[in-house]
Design an enzyme around this catalytic site. Structure first.
Site, PDB file in Angstrom:
ATOM      1  N   GLN A 312      -3.781   3.560  -4.015  1.00  0.00           N
ATOM      2  CA  GLN A 312      -3.358   2.642  -2.964  1.00  0.00           C
ATOM      3  C   GLN A 312      -2.405   3.338  -1.990  1.00  0.00           C
ATOM      4  O   GLN A 312      -2.471   3.122  -0.778  1.00  0.00           O
ATOM      5  CB  GLN A 312      -2.667   1.419  -3.588  1.00  0.00           C
ATOM      6  CG  GLN A 312      -1.960   0.503  -2.599  1.00  0.00           C
ATOM      7  CD  GLN A 312      -2.902  -0.183  -1.620  1.00  0.00           C
ATOM      8  OE1 GLN A 312      -4.082  -0.339  -1.906  1.00  0.00           O
ATOM      9  NE2 GLN A 312      -2.374  -0.586  -0.472  1.00  0.00           N
ATOM     10  N   GLU A 313      -1.556   4.198  -2.518  1.00  0.00           N
ATOM     11  CA  GLU A 313      -0.572   4.882  -1.678  1.00  0.00           C
ATOM     12  C   GLU A 313      -1.208   5.962  -0.801  1.00  0.00           C
ATOM     13  O   GLU A 313      -0.931   6.044   0.392  1.00  0.00           O
ATOM     14  CB  GLU A 313       0.518   5.517  -2.556  1.00  0.00           C
ATOM     15  CG  GLU A 313       1.456   4.527  -3.218  1.00  0.00           C
ATOM     16  CD  GLU A 313       2.465   3.942  -2.234  1.00  0.00           C
ATOM     17  OE1 GLU A 313       2.466   4.333  -1.053  1.00  0.00           O
ATOM     18  OE2 GLU A 313       3.246   3.073  -2.659  1.00  0.00           O
ATOM     19  N   SER A 314      -2.039   6.812  -1.398  1.00  0.00           N
ATOM     20  CA  SER A 314      -2.489   8.024  -0.691  1.00  0.00           C
ATOM     21  C   SER A 314      -3.980   8.286  -0.747  1.00  0.00           C
ATOM     22  O   SER A 314      -4.441   9.277  -0.173  1.00  0.00           O
ATOM     23  CB  SER A 314      -1.775   9.237  -1.290  1.00  0.00           C
ATOM     24  OG  SER A 314      -2.196   9.437  -2.645  1.00  0.00           O
TER      25      SER A 314
END
Length: 488
Positions: A312-314
């Site tokens: 989700q972050e990267s």
């Protein structure tokens, strides 16, 4: 899915009034009812279930599932041991009741008046619609008029009665019934292009789409229908039903039912085919090199959850950088990285280690009044928008007469932090609360996809190994020299 809270309010009031008036004569309380007494004397609650994503499955950390957890709590409530019997199709489940091999069927079964001719139903605890399914990319049927002989359902399913009813309006409608495959397995076959159409309930469909994104809904065949447990009719014996009613009333009142609904069903909303398929493809291309690091640094967190957070972050890009300056696999700010001992945010191992450490720190900082199952979601909201803003959301929940320790209640207030009339009165002011809400929901969806996809991969490997073993057992080993001599 529609939660049936009003039903439980009415049921709870009726149960309380009856309990006060009739407590000395309630059969299950005295243990004199035949059905309940048999269970108590045996010391076992025998429950038959289908293997499916929302009812019962063997996950990475043991047996899981909405109905499995409900049944476990019901067994604890009765003070007996839970004995689960997995079955292939719904017909086998009801055969277990008829043959007295099961006391209860707890398997996300739709309330069906036809079944009440022979069995009893328990309290309703959520609802689903029946859906006709096809493979994404093939021609979509708009109604039963477009389906002739290409639809197959599992034996005993409530879909059979729905189809029989539809046939009065669509006389050319025909279908097949199979004992070989469960409803979930039929849905998988549709997604894989091995079967043209089947039917499923909306919750199971939504969960399976996280692993089989080509499973698509053609149309709803019914409106929302209640889901219930089933058990045998036995003269005028209400002992098991009364115990079941009191149990469901208790877990509705103390919030357990709502927490379990949130845990298993709260993230089965909108489905994004492209995003899900992209994620599954990325699992195939990137996860094998990253998995050892997720496992190494999880430290009490499910490594699959840590992997979902990182995606989700990267999107598992070690060089990812945002416009706000957060960087790396776990998108750490410079200040957070320094506090965690991360000197290079673009180093994959350092970033994963730092992100896991930070998440654990947030979890440890949460009030002890929050139940363990909910803590990680509070921590993720704080990870995304800041710990102070998460506290503001809790305070808003208190002011609006909600439970600040319930993620179900608090997550509904997150988007309010975007609105001036709310954030102007908070301690930490404006926050991107809607983004935080979506952030947590997306991570939960990625985790479901990852867990289900890896389980399916393991299943496929086991099946391939079993097939290879069968082939090996079926043909005797012949030495090369023997082949040479035989050919000469």
């Amino acid at each position: 899915m529609t939660r049936i809270k009003i039903t439980y309010l009415i049921v709870g009031l009726i149960t309380l009034l009856l309990a006060l008036a009739l407590w000395p004569s309630i059969p299950w309380q005295r243990g004199s009812g035949d059905q309940l007494q048999n269970i108590l004397s045996r010391g076992e609650l025998r429950v038959s279930m289908l293997n499916s994503p929302q009812t019962f499955f063997n996950g990475p950390d043991g047996d899981l599932g909405f109905d499995y957890e409900l049944a476990s709590r019901f067994a604890d409530y009765l003070g007996v041991k839970l004995v689960i019997t997995p079955r292939k199709d719904v017909e086998q489940l009801f055969n277990d009741l008829q043959d007295h091999k099961a006391d209860v069927l707890a398997s996300g079964l739709i309330y069906n008046p036809e079944r009440l001719k022979s069995f009893r139903s328990g309290p309703e605890y959520y609802s689903v619609s029946q859906q006709v399914l096809y493979r994404q990319g093939s021609a979509r049927p708009k109604s039963f008029a477009d389906i002739k002989n290409s639809l197959v359902v599992s034996a005993g399913a409530a879909h059979i009665d729905t189809l029989a009813s539809a046939k009065t309006k669509f006389p050319d409608l025909n279908w097949g019934v199979t004992h070989r495959y469960s409803p979930s397995e039929l849905m998988q076959q549709v997604a894989q292009g091995k079967l043209k159409y089947t039917m499923g309930d909306s919750v199971t469909v939504a969960l399976l789409q996280r692993v089989y994104p080509r499973l698509a809904v053609a149309f709803d065949a019914t409106e929302d229908e209640p889901v219930t447990w089933y058990f045998n009719k036995q003269n005028d014996d209400d002992s098991l039903y009364a115990a079941m009613l009191d149990f469901f009333n208790q877990i509705a009142e103390d919030g357990t039912l709502e927490r379990l609904e949130e845990k298993y069903l709260g993230h089965v909303g909108d489905f994004d085919f492209v995003d899900t398929r992209t994620f599954l493809n990325t699992i195939d291309s990137k996860l094998s090199s990253l998995q050892p690091m997720f496992e190494k640094f999880a430290d009490g967190i499910d490594w699959r959850l840590l992997a979902a957070i990182s995606y989700q972050e990267s999107h598992w890009d070690p060089e990812a950088t945002s416009a706000t300056g957060v960087r790396g696999m776990m998108m750490l700010t410079r200040a957070t990285a320094q506090g965690l001992g991360v000197d290079n945010r673009l180093d994959t191992e350092q970033s994963i280690r730092g992100g896991a450490r930070y998440l654990n720190h947030l979890i440890d900082s949460l009030p002890t009044t929050i139940v363990e199952d909910d803590k990680v979601w509070f921590a993720l909201a704080a990870y995304n928008m800041g710990y102070g803003h998460m506290l503001d959301a809790r305070q808003l929940t208190v002011e609006q007469k909600g439970n600040p320790d319930s993620w179900v209640d608090v997550k509904q207030r997150l988007p309010m932090l975007n609105q001036k009339r709310y954030y102007s009165k908070t301690t930490y002011g404006y926050a991107r609360g809607t983004q935080a809400f979506n952030y947590v929901e997306n991570i939960r969806k990625y985790q479901i996809s990852l867990v289900g996809y890896l389980l399916e991969k393991e299943k496929q490997k086991a099946q391939a190994a079993a097939l290879q073993a069968q082939l090996g057992a079926g043909y005797p080993t012949v030495k090369h020299s023997e082949l040479k001599n035989a050919g000469g």
